[in-house]
Design an enzyme around this catalytic site. Structure first.
Site, mmCIF file in Angstrom:
data_model
loop_
_atom_site.group_PDB
_atom_site.id
_atom_site.type_symbol
_atom_site.label_atom_id
_atom_site.label_comp_id
_atom_site.label_asym_id
_atom_site.label_seq_id
_atom_site.Cartn_x
_atom_site.Cartn_y
_atom_site.Cartn_z
ATOM 1 N N GLU A 1 0.843 -1.206 0.000
ATOM 2 C CA GLU A 1 0.000 0.000 0.000
ATOM 3 C C GLU A 1 0.873 1.249 0.000
ATOM 4 O O GLU A 1 1.911 1.297 0.647
ATOM 5 C CB GLU A 1 -0.892 -0.018 1.253
ATOM 6 C CG GLU A 1 -1.942 1.074 1.266
ATOM 7 C CD GLU A 1 -2.891 0.973 2.465
ATOM 8 O OE1 GLU A 1 -3.623 -0.038 2.561
ATOM 9 O OE2 GLU A 1 -2.885 1.881 3.301
ATOM 10 N N ASP B 1 0.272 5.300 0.603
ATOM 11 C CA ASP B 1 -0.762 6.203 1.129
ATOM 12 C C ASP B 1 -0.405 7.672 1.131
ATOM 13 O O ASP B 1 0.682 8.042 1.583
ATOM 14 C CB ASP B 1 -0.996 5.920 2.631
ATOM 15 C CG ASP B 1 -1.636 4.603 2.900
ATOM 16 O OD1 ASP B 1 -2.575 4.269 2.204
ATOM 17 O OD2 ASP B 1 -1.166 3.922 3.836
ATOM 18 N N GLU C 1 -2.424 10.688 3.080
ATOM 19 C CA GLU C 1 -3.576 11.002 3.923
ATOM 20 C C GLU C 1 -3.495 12.469 4.321
ATOM 21 O O GLU C 1 -2.485 12.905 4.876
ATOM 22 C CB GLU C 1 -3.603 10.113 5.167
ATOM 23 C CG GLU C 1 -3.962 8.674 4.836
ATOM 24 C CD GLU C 1 -3.935 7.766 6.045
ATOM 25 O OE1 GLU C 1 -4.886 6.990 6.219
ATOM 26 O OE2 GLU C 1 -2.963 7.829 6.818
#
Ligand SMILES: *[C@@H]1O[C@H](CO)[C@@H](O)[C@H](O)[C@H]1NC(C)=O
Length: 297
Positions: free
Chosen positions: A113, A115, A117
């Site tokens: 993953e 990311d 954010e």
């Protein structure tokens, strides 16, 4: 005389019309080439009623209210490539909200993953951007930077470049995070599993802002985030097998194998002036520095 004039006029009108059509279709072609509309590449995964298409599907609005947040995902999965989109984050008091843009292998056991954010904040206080990398099921590699502009005032471009050499998270072409392929030093690198592209807007006031101290103010709801200029270039899986290992994919090219001098300078600038958290230097969490931090960025 009159007749001739008339026919001349007709011809020139026709010529005008065809010239107009040529110019017009050229404009259409350019407009259609890139970027894609939302529905060409994505589907809604969470709460249809909270995602609204704008500008003929070239942009979308995400809504977070007390009933629900929302999310979307790419229709395909990709193995290496570059994903970018323009995002305009929730303005004003966005404390307790999280807007995420990430790639995920959708495999719980050995998750890969990447990311982004965006952690909201109280009015006038800076958004933080948290990045994280999971490789072969192991994450906990958070870094945070404060943005040097107000990401709610206008659209900015957020992108993830993923090739055999590194993963680069960029904001308006400024690298904010580089995760190098240090497999030679025993550090896992996401390389085997294709990933989908995801985005969600949700409430996370138990941790997002000042470690959960700042709660979401529902009086300010609904909260809106905007997306446009969706651009995914990569090897679609399943697809031609040879694609992902093809060195002539542009994202594998020599100029994308490491940061060029300008990008490297910008990256140093971000790390020196805007980094607010780095797991690499968090001795409390990691008494022994993780190997990828030692291996160098
Ligand atoms: C919010 O603002 C405070 C105060 O300026 C800051 O300490 C914090 O890092 C900001 N971001 C988040 C996500 O809490």
């Amino acid at each position: 005389m009159i007749k001739m004039t008339h026919s001349t006029t007709t011809i020139s009108k026709k010529q005008n019309l065809s010239l107009f059509l040529i110019v017009f279709s050229a404009i259409l072609l350019v407009a259609n080439a890139k970027p894609a509309t939302f529905l060409q590449d994505f589907r809604i995964t969470w709460s249809d009623s909270h995602i609204k298409q704008l500008d003929g599907g070239r942009a979308i609005q995400l809504v977070l209210d007390q009933n629900s947040g929302c999310g979307f995902a790419s229709k395909s999965q990709y193995l290496f490539g570059r994903v970018s989109m323009k995002i305009k984050l929730i303005p004003g008091d966005s404390a307790g909200t999280v807007t995420a843009f990430y790639m995920n292998s959708d495999t719980d056991q050995v998750r890969d993953e990447l990311d982004f954010e965006f952690l909201g904040n109280r009015t006038g206080q800076p958004y933080s951007v948290q990045t994280n990398v999971y490789a072969h099921g192991k994450g906990d590699r958070e870094q945070r930077v404060n943005l040097w502009f107000d990401p709610a005032a206008d659209y900015h471009t957020y992108s993830i470049l993923w090739n055999h050499h590194h993963v680069v998270f960029s904001v308006d072409e400024v690298p904010i995070r580089v995760y190098k392929n240090n497999e030679a030093k025993g550090v896992p690198f996401p390389k085997f599993q294709p990933m989908g592209v995801y985005s969600t807007l949700w409430e996370a006031d138990d941790w997002a802002t000042r470690g959960g101290l700042e709660k979401i103010d529902w009086n300010k709801a609904p909260f809106y985030a905007y997306y446009k200029d969706f651009d995914i270039e990569g090897c679609v899986v399943p697809g031609p097998r040879s694609c992902a290992s093809n060195p002539s994919n542009w994202w594998e090219g020599s100029t994308y194998q490491q940061l060029d001098p300008v990008a490297a300078r910008r990256y140093r600038w971000v790390r020196m002036n805007h980094m607010v958290y780095d797991y690499c230097t968090d001795k409390h969490r990691y008494p022994v520095t993780p190997p990828e931090c030692v291996a160098g960025i």
